[in-house]
Motif scaffolding. Structure first.
Motif, PDB file in Angstrom:
ATOM      1  N   TYR A   2       0.824  -1.204   0.000  1.00  0.00           N
ATOM      2  CA  TYR A   2       0.000   0.000   0.000  1.00  0.00           C
ATOM      3  C   TYR A   2       0.859   1.256   0.000  1.00  0.00           C
ATOM      4  O   TYR A   2       0.656   2.184  -0.769  1.00  0.00           O
ATOM      5  N   SER A   3       1.873   1.306   0.880  1.00  0.00           N
ATOM      6  CA  SER A   3       2.675   2.513   1.035  1.00  0.00           C
ATOM      7  C   SER A   3       3.449   2.851  -0.231  1.00  0.00           C
ATOM      8  O   SER A   3       3.515   4.006  -0.647  1.00  0.00           O
ATOM      9  N   ARG A 109      -6.833   1.107  -0.315  1.00  0.00           N
ATOM     10  CA  ARG A 109      -7.238   2.035   0.737  1.00  0.00           C
ATOM     11  C   ARG A 109      -8.618   1.670   1.269  1.00  0.00           C
ATOM     12  O   ARG A 109      -8.850   1.686   2.482  1.00  0.00           O
ATOM     13  N   MET A 112      -8.226  -1.401   3.436  1.00  0.00           N
ATOM     14  CA  MET A 112      -7.672  -1.085   4.749  1.00  0.00           C
ATOM     15  C   MET A 112      -8.725  -0.452   5.647  1.00  0.00           C
ATOM     16  O   MET A 112      -8.833  -0.762   6.829  1.00  0.00           O
ATOM     17  N   ILE A 145       2.687  -6.092   7.827  1.00  0.00           N
ATOM     18  CA  ILE A 145       3.469  -4.856   7.717  1.00  0.00           C
ATOM     19  C   ILE A 145       4.942  -5.236   7.620  1.00  0.00           C
ATOM     20  O   ILE A 145       5.437  -6.023   8.430  1.00  0.00           O
ATOM     21  N   TYR A 163       1.254  -3.991   3.777  1.00  0.00           N
ATOM     22  CA  TYR A 163       1.514  -2.552   3.848  1.00  0.00           C
ATOM     23  C   TYR A 163       3.008  -2.369   4.047  1.00  0.00           C
ATOM     24  O   TYR A 163       3.574  -2.882   5.017  1.00  0.00           O
ATOM     25  N   THR A 172       1.808   4.224  10.756  1.00  0.00           N
ATOM     26  CA  THR A 172       1.704   2.955  10.038  1.00  0.00           C
ATOM     27  C   THR A 172       0.628   2.070  10.658  1.00  0.00           C
ATOM     28  O   THR A 172      -0.200   1.479   9.948  1.00  0.00           O
ATOM     29  N   ARG A 175      -2.772   3.276   9.773  1.00  0.00           N
ATOM     30  CA  ARG A 175      -3.121   2.975   8.386  1.00  0.00           C
ATOM     31  C   ARG A 175      -3.696   1.561   8.235  1.00  0.00           C
ATOM     32  O   ARG A 175      -4.550   1.327   7.371  1.00  0.00           O
ATOM     33  N   VAL A 176      -3.219   0.621   9.044  1.00  0.00           N
ATOM     34  CA  VAL A 176      -3.703  -0.761   8.927  1.00  0.00           C
ATOM     35  C   VAL A 176      -4.835  -1.051   9.912  1.00  0.00           C
ATOM     36  O   VAL A 176      -5.203  -2.202  10.125  1.00  0.00           O
TER      37      VAL A 176
END
Length: 354
Positions: A2-3, A109, A112, A145, A163, A172, A175-176
Motif C-alpha cells: 500500500y505505502s 485504501r 484497509m 506490515i 503494507y 503505520t 493505516r492498517v
C-alpha cells in the motif's frame, strides 16, 4: 504494498500538477503582457497567448513591434518546454502503469478502511511467514506490515494484504486499522522494535491483544512489562519442545498434531461465554451436558481473572466471560458453537486440525 503504491501515485500526481500549474503560469504571463504592455483587450490577449502556446501557426492578432516579437519567442519556448514536460510525465505514467496503480491504491485504501476484527503481523521474516501461513489456514482476516522491499514482494506473491512501512510508527499502525484490530503480532527480529510496536499498539488500542517475539530472557521480561499479553522466545520455546520430544515423544506427537495439524480427525477451538446469549452461564458442566449434546470434550476453562481450570469436573460452574477450550470433530465443535451462542455470539473459525 500500500505505502509504495501511494508514494508512486502521489509523486506522479505532484509532477503532473506542477506541470499544469507551470502551464497556467505561462498563460497568465502571456495574457498580462499583451493586455498591459501591448495595450490589447483581455480577449485578444488571451487568444494570442493560446495560439502562441499551441503553436498552431496563426498570424499575429495585432501588429507587434520588436519588443513584442521577442516576448512572443520567449513565450513559445516557455510553452514548448512546459507542455513537453507534461507530455513526458503523462507518457511515463501510462508506460509505468501509474494510473492502474492509482486504481489499485484506491482499492487497497478501501480494503484497509474496511478492516475490522482483524489480525496484524509486523514483520515478514521466517517467523512472520509461518504466522501468515497459519492465519491463512485458519481463515482469519489479517494484514502484514514490513519495510523490506523483498519481503513485500514475497508477501504479494502469496496473495497477502501487505503494507510497506515502519511498524514501529503510530502512523503505520493507524493505516492498517490498529484501532479496529483484535490482535497484533510483533515478529520483527529486533527486540527493541517489537517493544515499540507493543507500546504503540496498546496506546492506540488498549483492548488489543499483543503477541511479541523475544530473543532473550531480558527482552521477554521487558515486553511483558510493556503490556504484551504473550511473549514467545523461539530459542527458549524450541529448547523446551526438543527436550519434551526426547523425554515424552508420544505426548509431543499429540501436541504437535494439535498445533500443526498432522491428523484430519480432531480439532481444537476456544469459546467465549457471553452471558447475554449463552444459556449455560451459571450451570455446572454436569448440568450443561455439553459432552452428551455435542460430543465435544471440554479440556479446560479459563476464568475471566486468568485462572486456568484444567480437566474441569462435572461440578465446575460456568461463569460469565469464561473461555472454554474444547476438542472434537468439526461437526461437534460447530454444534457446540451453536449451543453456546444461539444467535452467533462467536463466529467459529476453521478449527485447528490435530
Amino acid at each position: 504494498m500500500y505505502s509504495t503504491l501511494e508514494q508512486k501515485y502521489q509523486r506522479i500526481q505532484k509532477e503532473l500538477m506542477a506541470g499544469a500549474l507551470a502551464l497556467a503560469g505561462v498563460f497568465l504571463i502571456g495574457t498580462l503582457w499583451y493586455a498591459l504592455v501591448e495595450g490589447w483587450s483581455w480577449q485578444d490577449a488571451a487568444y494570442m497567448t493560446i495560439i502562441t502556446l499551441a503553436t498552431v501557426g496563426y498570424g499575429e492578432t495585432r501588429p507587434l513591434g520588436d519588443r513584442g516579437r521577442l516576448f512572443t519567442i520567449a513565450l513559445i519556448l516557455m510553452g514548448v518546454i512546459t507542455i513537453g514536460y507534461i507530455v513526458n510525465r503523462f507518457t511515463e505514467a501510462i508506460i509505468q502503469g501509474y494510473f492502474q496503480e492509482g486504481i489499485r491504491l484506491r482499492q487497497l485504501r478501501r480494503a484497509m478502511e474496511s478492516l475490522s476484527g482483524h489480525y496484524i503481523i509486523c514483520g515478514f521474516s521466517r517467523t512472520g511467514r509461518q504466522i501468515a501461513i497459519e492465519f491463512q489456514a485458519e481463515g482469519v482476516c489479517f494484514v502484514v506490515i514490513d519495510s523490506d522491499v523483498e519481503s513485500v514482494r514475497k508477501a504479494q506473491e502469496q496473495g497477502y494484504t501487505i503494507y510497506q512501512g515502519d511498524a514501529t510508527l503510530d502512523e503505520t499502525l493507524i493505516r492498517v486499522g490498529v484501532e479496529r484490530a483484535i490482535c497484533i503480532v510483533a515478529a520483527l527480529p529486533s527486540d527493541a522494535e517489537n517493544l515499540y510496536i507493543v507500546l504503540s499498539a496498546k496506546y492506540l488500542n488498549p483492548g488489543i491483544r499483543a503477541i511479541a517475539r523475544a530473543s532473550t530472557e531480558e527482552a521477554l521480561q521487558k515486553l511483558q512489562r510493556a503490556g504484551a499479553d504473550a511473549v514467545i522466545s523461539p530459542y527458549i520455546t524450541g529448547g523446551k519442545r526438543m527436550a519434551a520430544a526426547a523425554l515424552r515423544p508420544q505426548v509431543m506427537d499429540f501436541v504437535d498434531g494439535i498445533i500443526s495439524g498432522t491428523d484430519r480427525q480432531l480439532y481444537m477451538e476456544e469459546f467465549l461465554l457471553d452471558p447475554k446469549v449463552c444459556p449455560v452461564v451459571g450451570m455446572t458442566l454436569g448440568q450443561a451436558r455439553l459432552r452428551a449434546q455435542t460430543g465435544a470434550l471440554i479440556l479446560a476453562v479459563r476464568r475471566n481473572d486468568g485462572t486456568l481450570i484444567g480437566g474441569p469436573t462435572p461440578d465446575t460452574v460456568f461463569m460469565p466471560a469464561d473461555v472454554l477450550i474444547a476438542m472434537g470433530t468439526p461437526e461437534q465443535l460447530r454444534t457446540l458453537n451453536q449451543l453456546l451462542g444461539p444467535i452467533g455470539s462467536k463466529q467459529l473459525r476453521r478449527p485447528k486440525k490435530i
